[in-house]
Design a protein around this motif. Structure first.
Motif, short mmCIF file in Angstrom:
data_model
loop_
_atom_site.label_atom_id
_atom_site.label_comp_id
_atom_site.label_asym_id
_atom_site.label_seq_id
_atom_site.Cartn_x
_atom_site.Cartn_y
_atom_site.Cartn_z
N VAL A 302 0.71 -1.45 0.35
CA VAL A 302 0.32 -0.01 0.27
C VAL A 302 1.25 1.07 0.23
O VAL A 302 2.32 0.85 0.41
CB VAL A 302 -1.03 -0.01 1.16
CG1 VAL A 302 -2.05 -0.79 1.33
CG2 VAL A 302 -0.03 -0.21 2.54
N PHE A 303 -0.28 2.27 -0.88
CA PHE A 303 1.07 3.27 -1.01
C PHE A 303 0.85 4.50 0.89
O PHE A 303 0.08 4.69 1.54
CB PHE A 303 0.14 3.97 -1.55
CG PHE A 303 0.77 5.78 -1.82
CD1 PHE A 303 2.42 6.00 -2.61
CD2 PHE A 303 0.11 6.95 -1.70
CE1 PHE A 303 2.68 6.92 -3.49
CE2 PHE A 303 1.05 8.39 -1.38
CZ PHE A 303 2.18 8.09 -2.95
N GLY A 304 1.69 4.77 0.83
CA GLY A 304 2.26 6.09 2.33
C GLY A 304 3.82 6.11 2.04
O GLY A 304 4.57 6.39 0.69
N THR A 305 3.51 7.97 2.56
CA THR A 305 4.39 8.45 2.64
C THR A 305 5.86 9.25 3.02
O THR A 305 7.02 10.22 2.84
CB THR A 305 3.68 9.90 1.80
OG1 THR A 305 2.60 10.29 2.60
CG2 THR A 305 2.81 9.54 0.28
N ASP A 306 4.81 8.82 4.38
CA ASP A 306 5.48 9.50 6.07
C ASP A 306 5.67 11.42 5.54
O ASP A 306 6.78 11.68 6.41
CB ASP A 306 7.21 8.91 6.13
CG ASP A 306 7.97 8.80 7.00
OD1 ASP A 306 7.34 8.82 7.95
OD2 ASP A 306 9.15 8.07 7.10
N PHE A 307 4.66 11.56 5.19
CA PHE A 307 4.84 13.15 5.47
C PHE A 307 4.71 13.18 6.54
O PHE A 307 3.90 12.99 7.28
CB PHE A 307 3.57 14.01 4.62
CG PHE A 307 3.07 14.97 4.47
CD1 PHE A 307 4.06 16.19 3.30
CD2 PHE A 307 2.97 15.85 5.06
CE1 PHE A 307 3.67 17.46 3.59
CE2 PHE A 307 2.37 17.20 5.34
CZ PHE A 307 3.18 17.96 4.83
N PRO A 308 5.39 14.24 7.57
CA PRO A 308 5.77 15.78 6.68
C PRO A 308 7.19 15.61 6.71
O PRO A 308 7.96 16.53 5.85
CB PRO A 308 6.02 17.15 7.66
CG PRO A 308 6.27 16.03 8.62
CD PRO A 308 5.50 14.91 8.69
N TYR A 309 8.16 13.82 6.94
CA TYR A 309 9.60 13.67 5.91
C TYR A 309 9.53 13.47 4.89
O TYR A 309 10.41 13.62 4.99
CB TYR A 309 10.09 12.39 6.85
CG TYR A 309 9.13 12.88 8.88
CD1 TYR A 309 10.64 14.11 9.59
CD2 TYR A 309 8.17 12.04 9.82
CE1 TYR A 309 10.13 13.71 10.93
CE2 TYR A 309 7.97 13.10 10.54
CZ TYR A 309 8.88 13.37 11.05
OH TYR A 309 8.70 13.91 13.17
N ARG A 310 8.58 13.30 4.51
CA ARG A 310 9.19 13.10 2.80
C ARG A 310 8.07 13.61 1.98
O ARG A 310 6.89 13.49 3.22
CB ARG A 310 9.72 11.81 2.41
CG ARG A 310 10.89 11.09 2.53
CD ARG A 310 11.97 11.95 2.08
NE ARG A 310 11.97 10.93 0.53
CZ ARG A 310 12.34 10.03 0.53
NH1 ARG A 310 12.49 9.46 0.78
NH2 ARG A 310 11.96 10.06 -1.57
N THR A 311 7.79 14.56 1.13
CA THR A 311 6.63 14.43 0.03
C THR A 311 5.71 13.47 -0.45
O THR A 311 7.41 12.23 -0.80
CB THR A 311 6.79 15.53 -0.88
OG1 THR A 311 7.80 15.17 -2.05
CG2 THR A 311 7.51 16.56 -0.24
N SER A 312 5.40 13.96 -0.74
CA SER A 312 3.73 12.44 -1.51
C SER A 312 3.94 12.52 -2.93
O SER A 312 4.28 11.38 -3.64
CB SER A 312 2.59 13.24 -1.69
OG SER A 312 2.23 12.89 -0.28
N ILE A 313 4.95 13.42 -4.00
CA ILE A 313 5.63 13.38 -4.99
C ILE A 313 6.24 12.58 -4.99
O ILE A 313 6.75 11.96 -6.03
CB ILE A 313 6.18 14.58 -5.92
CG1 ILE A 313 5.07 14.63 -7.61
CG2 ILE A 313 6.33 15.78 -4.99
CD1 ILE A 313 4.36 14.28 -7.76
N ASP A 314 7.60 12.66 -4.01
CA ASP A 314 8.64 11.77 -4.07
C ASP A 314 8.26 10.65 -3.96
O ASP A 314 9.11 9.53 -5.29
CB ASP A 314 8.89 12.11 -2.75
CG ASP A 314 10.66 13.47 -2.76
OD1 ASP A 314 10.73 13.96 -4.04
OD2 ASP A 314 10.42 13.50 -1.42
N HIS A 315 7.61 10.35 -3.37
CA HIS A 315 6.88 8.57 -3.95
C HIS A 315 6.03 8.03 -5.58
O HIS A 315 6.43 7.25 -5.39
CB HIS A 315 6.26 8.54 -2.37
CG HIS A 315 7.04 8.07 -0.82
ND1 HIS A 315 7.34 9.24 -0.91
CD2 HIS A 315 7.71 7.49 -0.69
CE1 HIS A 315 8.13 9.18 1.47
NE2 HIS A 315 8.12 8.10 0.46
N VAL A 316 4.86 9.10 -5.25
CA VAL A 316 4.70 8.81 -6.47
C VAL A 316 6.15 8.64 -8.25
O VAL A 316 5.98 7.21 -8.62
CB VAL A 316 3.58 9.56 -7.08
CG1 VAL A 316 3.41 9.81 -8.31
CG2 VAL A 316 2.83 9.98 -6.10
#
Length: 347
Positions: A302-316
């Motif tokens: 499943v999709f996870g981003t760890d925001f605010p430590y990383r950005t969502s677009i980083d993972h996309v």
């Protein structure tokens, strides 16, 4: 003149027909582009910092800048840039591990109510994994009831360990029984075990210990027998399962080396690992995704981003650049698999 004129008219006809085709194609494809541009992704690993939690962090001298400077506006802006429709909110480490008893109960309640207000204020954009004071069994059971029945949280958020007790520890059995009875979705977030804080002076614990603690708790849930006993708990583990993929042989061979472990995995360790879910936060790279997808089916990622430590677009972007998944598999990772766990988000 006639041949020349006829040739020119022919070119005009061709150009006109081509232009008409282009326009028609653009009109026809517009809905598809609109569908692609509409937010679709579901982020299961997205942190919030309620005012009460920031105040507690400041008073107790813990927490990093991204956590303390979080705002709902920053979350929504990050989500919009990456086409994230819904983010499942959770409190990051240390949760309420820095306190206990009534202060831990009170802070858990305040944070869970704050998340519920965000869900109400921004329909469709947020869900939540409620925080509970796990070392306080009565307090944890009370908060599970309130969070799931009154606040309608989507699940419960747990850390990977509490006072050097991992999630298979016998002291947590009453909570596991209740989560199993409710068929709860349980998201886990890594922390640093007491044994390993400042273990290597040149390294921040997050660099190595988070992945290691996730691995410890996966192993403890399995080999304590909890995975077999509590079949209706639906587990999500952060960061692609930590170091578990690299230690697969150790996991698989453990029942052969330790006879006491055999009853916990009658179908083998691998069968248990493939029942769990794993997110992509901070691991959306070729090495991690190749290793994880070699062990579990894509249906469990499943999709996870760890925001605010990383950005969502980083993972996309990283999930596409890693070259591990097809477009259909990416659609499942970014939305479809989470919908199976959270069908309410389909609306």
């Amino acid at each position: 003149m006639a041949p020349a004129s006829g040739g020119m008219l022919g070119r005009r006809d061709v150009l006109a027909a081509f232009a008409a085709t282009v326009v028609a194609g653009a009109i026809k494809s517009a809905p598809a582009r609109d569908a692609e541009s509409r937010p679709q992704r579901i982020d299961v690993h997205h942190h919030l910092s309620p005012p009460a939690y920031i105040a507690a962090a400041n008073a107790n001298n813990f927490g990093e800048g991204p956590m303390k400077s979080w705002t709902v506006g920053k979350s929504l802006d990050d989500m919009d840039k990456a086409g994230v429709a819904t983010a499942l909110l959770s409190i990051t480490t240390p949760g309420v591990n820095f306190t206990s008893r009534e202060p831990a109960r009170t802070l858990s309640r305040e944070c869970n109510e704050y998340a519920a207000k965000l869900i109400a204020d921004h329909p469709g954009r947020f869900g939540s994994f409620a925080m509970v004071p796990l070392t306080d069994i009565d307090g944890a059971l009370r908060e599970i009831e309130y969070a799931l029945d009154t606040l309608k949280a989507d699940g419960i958020g747990l850390l990977t360990s509490y006072d050097d007790k991992w999630l298979g520890h016998p002291s947590f059995l009453p909570v596991m029984e209740e989560l199993n009875r409710r068929k709860a979705l349980v998201y886990t977030h890594p922390t640093t075990a007491n044994c390993c804080v400042n273990l290597v002076k040149t390294l921040q614990p997050v660099m190595i210990e988070f992945g290691t603690d996730t691995t410890r708790t996966i192993a403890d849930i399995i080999f304590s027998g909890n995975a077999l006993k509590f079949r209706d708990i639906r587990w999500i583990f952060s960061h692609a399962g930590g170091t578990m993929p690299m230690l697969l042989d150790r996991f698989v061979r453990n029942p052969f080396l330790d006879p006491n472990a055999k009853p916990a995995v009658p179908d083998g360790t691998l069968a248990e690992l493939r029942r769990f879910y794993y997110d992509t936060a901070q691991t959306s790279n070729k090495a991690a995704m190749s290793a994880l997808s070699a062990i579990v089916p894509v249906s469990q990622i499943v999709f996870g981003t760890d925001f605010p430590y990383r950005t969502s677009i980083d993972h996309v972007n990283a999930l596409r650049d890693c070259g591990v998944f097809s477009d259909a598999q990416l659609a499942d990772i970014e939305r479809g698999n989470a919908l199976k766990l959270l069908p309410r988000l389909a609306a």
